[in-house]
Design an enzyme around this catalytic site. Structure first.
Site, PDB file in Angstrom:
ATOM      1  CB  CYS A   1      -9.089   1.683  19.096  1.00 22.57           C
ATOM      2  SG  CYS A   1      -8.097   3.007  18.374  1.00 22.57           S
TER       3      CYS A   1
ATOM      4  CB  CYS B   1      -6.515   1.988  15.156  1.00 19.90           C
ATOM      5  SG  CYS B   1      -5.782   0.903  16.405  1.00 19.90           S
TER       6      CYS B   1
ATOM      7  NE  ARG C   1      -2.835  -0.331  -5.171  1.00 17.22           N
ATOM      8  CZ  ARG C   1      -4.004  -0.773  -4.712  1.00 17.22           C
ATOM      9  NH1 ARG C   1      -4.043  -1.800  -3.864  1.00 17.22           N
ATOM     10  NH2 ARG C   1      -5.123  -0.217  -5.092  1.00 17.22           N
TER      11      ARG C   1
ATOM     12  CG  HIS D   1     -13.613  -1.158  -2.923  1.00 18.37           C
ATOM     13  ND1 HIS D   1     -13.235  -1.661  -4.148  1.00 18.37           N
ATOM     14  CD2 HIS D   1     -14.794  -1.750  -2.629  1.00 18.37           C
ATOM     15  CE1 HIS D   1     -14.151  -2.536  -4.568  1.00 18.37           C
ATOM     16  NE2 HIS D   1     -15.103  -2.608  -3.665  1.00 18.37           N
TER      17      HIS D   1
ATOM     18  CB  CYS E   1      -5.681   2.197  21.332  1.00 21.23           C
ATOM     19  SG  CYS E   1      -5.005   1.306  19.927  1.00 21.23           S
TER      20      CYS E   1
ATOM     21  CE1 TYR F   1      -3.188  -3.153   0.807  1.00 20.25           C
ATOM     22  CE2 TYR F   1      -4.208  -1.373  -0.442  1.00 20.25           C
ATOM     23  CZ  TYR F   1      -4.204  -2.693  -0.021  1.00 20.25           C
ATOM     24  OH  TYR F   1      -5.206  -3.530  -0.442  1.00 20.25           O
TER      25      TYR F   1
ATOM     26  CB  CYS G   1      -3.361   3.282  17.081  1.00 14.62           C
ATOM     27  SG  CYS G   1      -4.790   4.286  17.535  1.00 14.62           S
TER      28      CYS G   1
END
Ligand code: BV8
Length: 308
Positions: A148, A145, A80, A137, A209, A77, A206
Site C-alpha cells: 500500500c 510498504c 548499510r 534515490h 495494511c 539494507y 506494514c
C-alpha cells in the site's frame, strides 16, 4: 594522470582559476555520489572493493530481488543503515552545506542546488539546507510498504526490526553466500529449493495494511525516481537562467536519470568540475574540455579547499 588529462582535454586543475570562476558564478548545480561519503567510511559501488564488485546489484537493489528473497535484500539494507548511523558527515558534506547556505541565503550571491544519489543521510546531518538538497534515490532511513502507500520517513531505529540485527562489523555472511558474483552464489540464488534467507513472518510488516511487507524506501534499479524530487529539480534546471558550474563529486555518473543532469547542465552553459579520487571512470562527466575543471583526490579534502 590529472596533468595528462589536462593536456588532452584542456580541463584546468588550477584552484586559483577555479576560485575566480566561482566568485562570478550565480547558479551552481552539484551531483554527488558514493565517493563523497567514502571518507566517512561508507562503501562505494563500482570502484575497487565496491559493493557491486562483491555483490550482484540485481540480487539486492531491484524490486524483483525483493520479491525473490526479501530477507536477503533487507540484510543488505539493514547492514548499510547501521554503517550509515555509525558514520559521520565529513568535511566535504560540511563544505557543500556551507556553500548552499551562503549562496542561497544571500540573494546577490546566486543559487546552489545539490542533487545527491546517496541515501546515507550524511548531507542532512551536515545541516545542508533542505530546500537546496534533492535526494534522487530517496533515503535508506525511509521505510515503505510493498503493497500500500504507507511510508515511515526518517526511521533511524537500529536494528530496524528484531530479526535484522547485524552481528559484528562485517557484512552479513548470507550476502556473500547468495548475492555475490560467484557461480555457486548465482546457482544458490536461482535454485528454487533454496530457503528464504528469513521467513516472511519474521520480516517487518506494514502497520497500515497489515499484510504488506515493509521495504527500504530507496529507489531501486527499474524504479522511477520520486516524482516531486524530479519535478522540483527540473524546475530549478529549466529556469530561464543559465547554469554557471556543475560540480560532479565522487560519482561514476553512470546511473540514469541522475547522470543525465550533467549533460543538461552542460547544455545550459555550465562548466563541469569533476572532483574524484580516480579520474579514469567519469561516465557522463568524462568528456571534459577547455574551461572545465578536474580535481583528483579525496572530496573531503578538495571540497573545503575549492569552495572556500
Ligand atoms: C529508472 C539504490 C525508469 C539505492 C541505486 C537511461 C535513462 C533512464 C534509466 C536508465 C537509462 N539507462 C539505464 C537505465 C536503467 C538504470 C541505470 O541507470 N542503470 C545503469 C547501471 C546503466 N536506471 C534506473 O533503473 C533508474 N530508474 O530509470 O526507472 C522508470 C521510469 C518510470 C517508471 C518506472 C521506471 C533508477 C536508478 C537508481 C538505482 N538505485 N541504488 C542504494 O542502494 O543506494 S543506484 C546506485 O548507484 C546508488 O544509488 C549510487 O548512488 C548510484 C551511483 O553510483 P555512484 O554514487 O556513482 O557510486 P560509484 O561507486 O559508481 O562511484 C563512486 C565514485 O567515487 C568513483 O568514481 C570513485 O572513483 C569515486 N571516489 C571514491 N572515493 C572517493 C571518490 N571520489 C572522491 N573522494 C573519495 N574519497
Amino acid at each position: 594522470v590529472a596533468a595528462d588529462r589536462q593536456r588532452t582535454t584542456g580541463a584546468s586543475t588550477s584552484i586559483e582559476e577555479f576560485h575566480s570562476v566561482l566568485k562570478s558564478s550565480r547558479r551552481i548545480l552539484a551531483l554527488c555520489g558514493a565517493g563523497l561519503s567514502a571518507a566517512s567510511g561508507l562503501g562505494t559501488f563500482r570502484g575497487a572493493g565496491g559493493m557491486w564488485h562483491n555483490y550482484q546489484a540485481t540480487a539486492l537493489a531491484t524490486p524483483e530481488a525483493f520479491e525473490h528473497d526479501p530477507g536477503l535484500v533487507w540484510l543488505f539494507y539493514a547492514y548499510r543503515r547501521s554503517k550509515a548511523l555509525q558514520a559521520k558527515p565529513n568535511a566535504g558534506h560540511f563544505a557543500l552545506a556551507k556553500c548552499a547556505e551562503v549562496m542561497n541565503g544571500n540573494a546577490d550571491k546566486g543559487e546552489f542546488l545539490c542533487l545527491t544519489q546517496n541515501v546515507d543521510g550524511l548531507h542532512q546531518r551536515a545541516n545542508h539546507p533542505d530546500s537546496q538538497l534533492k535526494l534522487l534515490h530517496s533515503s535508506i532511513f525511509d521505510l515503505k510498504c510493498h503493497s500500500c502507500d504507507y511510508i515511515d520517513k526518517n526511521n533511524f531505529s537500529d536494528p530496524v526490526h528484531p530479526s535484522l540485527v547485524i552481528e559484528g562489523d562485517g557484512p552479513p555472511p548470507q550476502l556473500s553466500k547468495k548475492a555475490s558474483n560467484t557461480v555457486s552464489a548465482q546457482a544458490a540464488y536461482l535454485d528454487p529449493n533454496t530457503e528464504l534467507t528469513i521467513p516472511l513472518d519474521q520480516l517487518p510488516h506494514c502497520p497500515n495494511c497489515k499484510d504488506g511487507l515493509l521495504r527500504p524506501g530507496v529507489v531501486w534499479f527499474g524504479e522511477a525516481l520520486p516524482y516531486n524530487t524530479i519535478s522540483e529539480t527540473y524546475d530549478w534546471i529549466d529556469a530561464e537562467k543559465k547554469i554557471d558550474l556543475c560540480l560532479v563529486i565522487g560519482t561514476t555518473a553512470t546511473v540514469y536519470p541522475a547522470a543525465g543532469y550533467v549533460d543538461t547542465a552542460r547544455e545550459k552553459g555550465a562548466r563541469i568540475v569533476v572532483i574524484n579520487m580516480d579520474v579514469n571512470e567519469l561516465g557522463a562527466a568524462g568528456s571534459l574540455r577547455k574551461g572545465d575543471f578536474l580535481f583528483e583526490g579525496d572530496s573531503a579534502r578538495i571540497l573545503p579547499e575549492i569552495l572556500r
